[in-house]
Design an enzyme around this catalytic site. Structure first.
Site, PDB file in Angstrom:
ATOM      1  N   SER A 223     -24.602 -13.427 -19.354  1.00 50.06           N
ATOM      2  CA  SER A 223     -24.893 -14.556 -20.242  1.00 50.06           C
ATOM      3  C   SER A 223     -23.997 -14.544 -21.478  1.00 50.06           C
ATOM      4  O   SER A 223     -23.969 -15.526 -22.224  1.00 50.06           O
ATOM      5  CB  SER A 223     -26.366 -14.546 -20.660  1.00 50.06           C
ATOM      6  OG  SER A 223     -26.666 -13.360 -21.378  1.00 50.06           O
ATOM      7  N   HIS A 224     -23.271 -13.461 -21.726  1.00 46.66           N
ATOM      8  CA  HIS A 224     -22.407 -13.389 -22.915  1.00 46.66           C
ATOM      9  C   HIS A 224     -20.981 -12.971 -22.565  1.00 46.66           C
ATOM     10  O   HIS A 224     -20.280 -12.374 -23.372  1.00 46.66           O
ATOM     11  CB  HIS A 224     -23.041 -12.482 -23.987  1.00 46.66           C
ATOM     12  CG  HIS A 224     -24.244 -13.127 -24.589  1.00 46.66           C
ATOM     13  ND1 HIS A 224     -25.474 -13.111 -23.965  1.00 46.66           N
ATOM     14  CD2 HIS A 224     -24.399 -13.872 -25.713  1.00 46.66           C
ATOM     15  CE1 HIS A 224     -26.342 -13.794 -24.703  1.00 46.66           C
ATOM     16  NE2 HIS A 224     -25.715 -14.268 -25.761  1.00 46.66           N
TER      17      HIS A 224
ATOM     18  N   ASP B  15     -29.645 -16.474 -20.747  1.00 43.85           N
ATOM     19  CA  ASP B  15     -30.208 -16.137 -19.438  1.00 43.85           C
ATOM     20  C   ASP B  15     -31.077 -17.267 -18.902  1.00 43.85           C
ATOM     21  O   ASP B  15     -31.131 -17.482 -17.692  1.00 43.85           O
ATOM     22  CB  ASP B  15     -30.983 -14.821 -19.510  1.00 43.85           C
ATOM     23  CG  ASP B  15     -30.045 -13.638 -19.397  1.00 43.85           C
ATOM     24  OD1 ASP B  15     -29.262 -13.606 -18.430  1.00 43.85           O
ATOM     25  OD2 ASP B  15     -30.061 -12.777 -20.281  1.00 43.85           O
TER      26      ASP B  15
HETATM   27  P1  NDP Z   1     -32.152  -7.419 -22.219  1.00 41.94           P
HETATM   28  O1  NDP Z   1     -33.613  -7.635 -22.261  1.00 41.94           O
HETATM   29  O2  NDP Z   1     -31.430  -7.641 -20.955  1.00 41.94           O
HETATM   30  O3  NDP Z   1     -31.796  -5.935 -22.707  1.00 41.94           O
HETATM   31  C1  NDP Z   1     -32.188  -5.505 -23.962  1.00 41.94           C
HETATM   32  C2  NDP Z   1     -31.853  -4.054 -24.200  1.00 41.94           C
HETATM   33  O4  NDP Z   1     -32.778  -3.244 -23.480  1.00 41.94           O
HETATM   34  C3  NDP Z   1     -30.475  -3.616 -23.738  1.00 41.94           C
HETATM   35  O5  NDP Z   1     -29.958  -2.685 -24.640  1.00 41.94           O
HETATM   36  C4  NDP Z   1     -30.761  -3.020 -22.363  1.00 41.94           C
HETATM   37  O6  NDP Z   1     -29.798  -2.083 -21.913  1.00 41.94           O
HETATM   38  C5  NDP Z   1     -32.088  -2.352 -22.598  1.00 41.94           C
HETATM   39  N1  NDP Z   1     -32.877  -2.192 -21.393  1.00 41.94           N
HETATM   40  C6  NDP Z   1     -33.131  -3.110 -20.435  1.00 41.94           C
HETATM   41  N2  NDP Z   1     -33.927  -2.581 -19.478  1.00 41.94           N
HETATM   42  C7  NDP Z   1     -34.176  -1.301 -19.850  1.00 41.94           C
HETATM   43  C8  NDP Z   1     -34.934  -0.230 -19.290  1.00 41.94           C
HETATM   44  N3  NDP Z   1     -35.596  -0.379 -18.137  1.00 41.94           N
HETATM   45  N4  NDP Z   1     -34.965   0.946 -19.943  1.00 41.94           N
HETATM   46  C9  NDP Z   1     -34.309   1.111 -21.113  1.00 41.94           C
HETATM   47  N5  NDP Z   1     -33.566   0.137 -21.691  1.00 41.94           N
HETATM   48  C10 NDP Z   1     -33.519  -1.049 -21.069  1.00 41.94           C
HETATM   49  O7  NDP Z   1     -31.430  -8.281 -23.372  1.00 41.94           O
HETATM   50  P2  NDP Z   1     -31.792  -9.683 -24.020  1.00 41.94           P
HETATM   51  O8  NDP Z   1     -31.992 -10.714 -22.974  1.00 41.94           O
HETATM   52  O9  NDP Z   1     -32.881  -9.530 -25.016  1.00 41.94           O
HETATM   53  O10 NDP Z   1     -30.400  -9.956 -24.803  1.00 41.94           O
HETATM   54  C11 NDP Z   1     -29.193 -10.051 -24.065  1.00 41.94           C
HETATM   55  C12 NDP Z   1     -28.011 -10.206 -24.983  1.00 41.94           C
HETATM   56  O11 NDP Z   1     -28.044 -11.481 -25.598  1.00 41.94           O
HETATM   57  C13 NDP Z   1     -27.894  -9.198 -26.121  1.00 41.94           C
HETATM   58  O12 NDP Z   1     -26.643  -8.563 -26.006  1.00 41.94           O
HETATM   59  C14 NDP Z   1     -27.960 -10.029 -27.385  1.00 41.94           C
HETATM   60  O13 NDP Z   1     -27.115  -9.607 -28.450  1.00 41.94           O
HETATM   61  C15 NDP Z   1     -27.489 -11.378 -26.878  1.00 41.94           C
HETATM   62  N6  NDP Z   1     -28.013 -12.433 -27.735  1.00 41.94           N
HETATM   63  C16 NDP Z   1     -27.196 -12.993 -28.677  1.00 41.94           C
HETATM   64  C17 NDP Z   1     -27.702 -13.958 -29.529  1.00 41.94           C
HETATM   65  C18 NDP Z   1     -26.881 -14.539 -30.630  1.00 41.94           C
HETATM   66  O14 NDP Z   1     -27.413 -15.322 -31.399  1.00 41.94           O
HETATM   67  N7  NDP Z   1     -25.641 -14.218 -30.782  1.00 41.94           N
HETATM   68  C19 NDP Z   1     -29.073 -14.429 -29.418  1.00 41.94           C
HETATM   69  C20 NDP Z   1     -29.847 -13.735 -28.418  1.00 41.94           C
HETATM   70  C21 NDP Z   1     -29.326 -12.780 -27.601  1.00 41.94           C
HETATM   71  P3  NDP Z   1     -28.783  -2.513 -20.701  1.00 41.94           P
HETATM   72  O15 NDP Z   1     -27.871  -3.555 -21.274  1.00 41.94           O
HETATM   73  O16 NDP Z   1     -28.105  -1.251 -20.315  1.00 41.94           O
HETATM   74  O17 NDP Z   1     -29.644  -3.070 -19.597  1.00 41.94           O
HETATM   75  O1  PYC Z   2     -28.388 -16.170 -25.499  1.00 44.72           O
HETATM   76  O2  PYC Z   2     -29.926 -16.613 -26.982  1.00 44.72           O
HETATM   77  C1  PYC Z   2     -28.756 -16.522 -26.648  1.00 44.72           C
HETATM   78  C2  PYC Z   2     -27.689 -16.824 -27.631  1.00 44.72           C
HETATM   79  C3  PYC Z   2     -27.778 -17.577 -28.741  1.00 44.72           C
HETATM   80  C4  PYC Z   2     -26.538 -17.580 -29.337  1.00 44.72           C
HETATM   81  C5  PYC Z   2     -25.730 -16.814 -28.560  1.00 44.72           C
HETATM   82  N1  PYC Z   2     -26.449 -16.351 -27.526  1.00 44.72           N
END
Ligand code: NDP
Ligand code: PYC
Length: 337
Positions: free
Chosen positions: A47-48, A188
């Protein structure tokens, strides 16, 4: 059939830079953005990764972002570096602010980097990993657009508001987590929509406030926080620390600025760095040992560390390149022409 294109990391970077420069990005903006997008794809953060490029181009086409913005770095206070991104994208602002953040942190033990007026689309782990590679601990947070309802409510107020943390370790990869305070990232939900997949229960509600697993209904309704009231409070903290504290927009204000364009959000980001050498635990090997014992206690019972999946994906991609849907590859090749 869902066919895939395979690209080497260099090809993925070159294609990203071609798309960006074709749409008016300066070399510096294009390089920083390509770096972070290819890192996302390499670590299988779909997704990123390269998926973000069409949205970045659209943010410029809609007249919102300046693709050639030159960020302004200033020494705002003894513990605060400020970078005004001047309505460019966040990666170059971060790259230019990092050296002074590191210098201040090494001098005082703790320092902050406040990035203002940036369009933001990236994962945060590349930033906290860059801080950890300097031997420092890092904590980053940012709002986005108001897509997420507070616990107990049904109207979007918060962004997906990620929080990322990195802790340097004596050997190997740092300890890193990076998660949205929504149950799942917005990107996602978009990928579930693109791929025709249902959402998991608990991720979203529709426009009437009813639970939904339909991605289209979720995109029109509201996302939910992770952990109910706990994620909701953390999301509010991110709004405050990376919004009003640093003189920038909340997710609701970012959405208002967007005014229906449906492009990347415009807001600020707060990044904190800590130098272990200047804290009371410094110099005593037992403190490093205690930290390492914590990680051992996690993995020795079969649980995994956050980022372990990503680091394994990195090893695979370094060896054999990245896989993206052929349709996305076709879109990017067309955008590069
Ligand atoms: P996930 O829920 O996929 O993962 C969150 C974290 O938990 C990761 O560090 C992941 O490691 C870890 N994790 C997942 N499963 C396990 C497990 N079973 N045991 C231990 N650790 C675990 O991420 P999100 O959907 O919450 O976010 C995804 C991305 O989106 C992030 O990188 C975030 O920065 C980005 N994002 C950016 C935004 C923006 O405004 N710029 C806004 C929202 C999100 P691993 O990666 O190794 O699975
Ligand atoms: O996946 O939620 C998200 C997000 C917001 C801005 C960049 N990524």
């Amino acid at each position: 059939m869902n066919t895939q294109a395979v690209l080497s990391l260099d090809d993925a970077r070159n294609l990203s830079v071609r798309v960006l420069t074709r749409h008016g990005f300066s070399a510096a903006q294009a390089d920083s953005i390509a770096q972070v997008i290819v890192a996302g794809q390499r670590d299988e953060c779909h997704s990123h990764g390269l998926y973000r490029l069409p949205g970045i181009v659209e943010t410029v086409k809609k007249g919102k972002a300046d693709p050639a913005a030159v960020p302004d770095v200033s020494d705002h206070a003894p513990g605060v570096v400020r970078v005004d991104a001047r309505r460019g994208f966040s990666p170059l602002a971060f790259d230019l602010g990092l050296p002074l953040l590191v210098e201040k942190t090494r001098r005082q033990g703790i320092a902050a980097l406040a990035i203002n007026h940036c369009f933001h689309f990236t994962a945060l782990w590349p930033e906290v990993e860059a801080i950890a590679s300097e031997g420092l601990a890092g904590l980053a947070m940012t709002p986005s657009h108001s897509w997420v309802a507070p616990a107990g409510g049904r109207l979007p107020v918060f962004g997906t508001n990620p929080i990322a943390f990195a802790w340097p370790r004596p050997q190997g990869h740092p300890f890193v987590f990076d998660f949205a305070t929504s149950a799942i990232a917005r990107g996602d939900i978009e990928l579930h929509h693109r791929d025709g997949k249902p959402l998991q229960p608990g991720w979203a509600i529709d426009a009437e406030g009813n639970p939904t697993t339909d991605p289209a209904a979720a995109l029109d309704g509201a996302m939910l926080t992770f952990g109910g009231h706990k994620g909701s409070a953390l999301a509010a903290m991110v709004e405050l620390l990376a919004g009003p504290l640093i003189g920038d927009l909340t997710s609701t204000a970012s959405q208002a600025f967007d005014d229906g364009a449906k492009v990347a959000p415009l807001h600020g980001e707060l990044i904190l760095a800590f130098d272990p050498a200047l804290f009371p635990g410094a110099g005593a090997p037992e403190n490093t040992e205690r930290a390492e014992a914590l990680f051992t206690a996690i993995v020795d019972q079969g649980a995994r560390l956050p980022s372990q999946r990503r680091f394994a994906a990195r090893t695979r991609s370094d060896a054999s390149g990245v896989h993206i849907p052929q349709t996305l590859h076709d879109t990017l090749v067309a955008l590069a022409k």
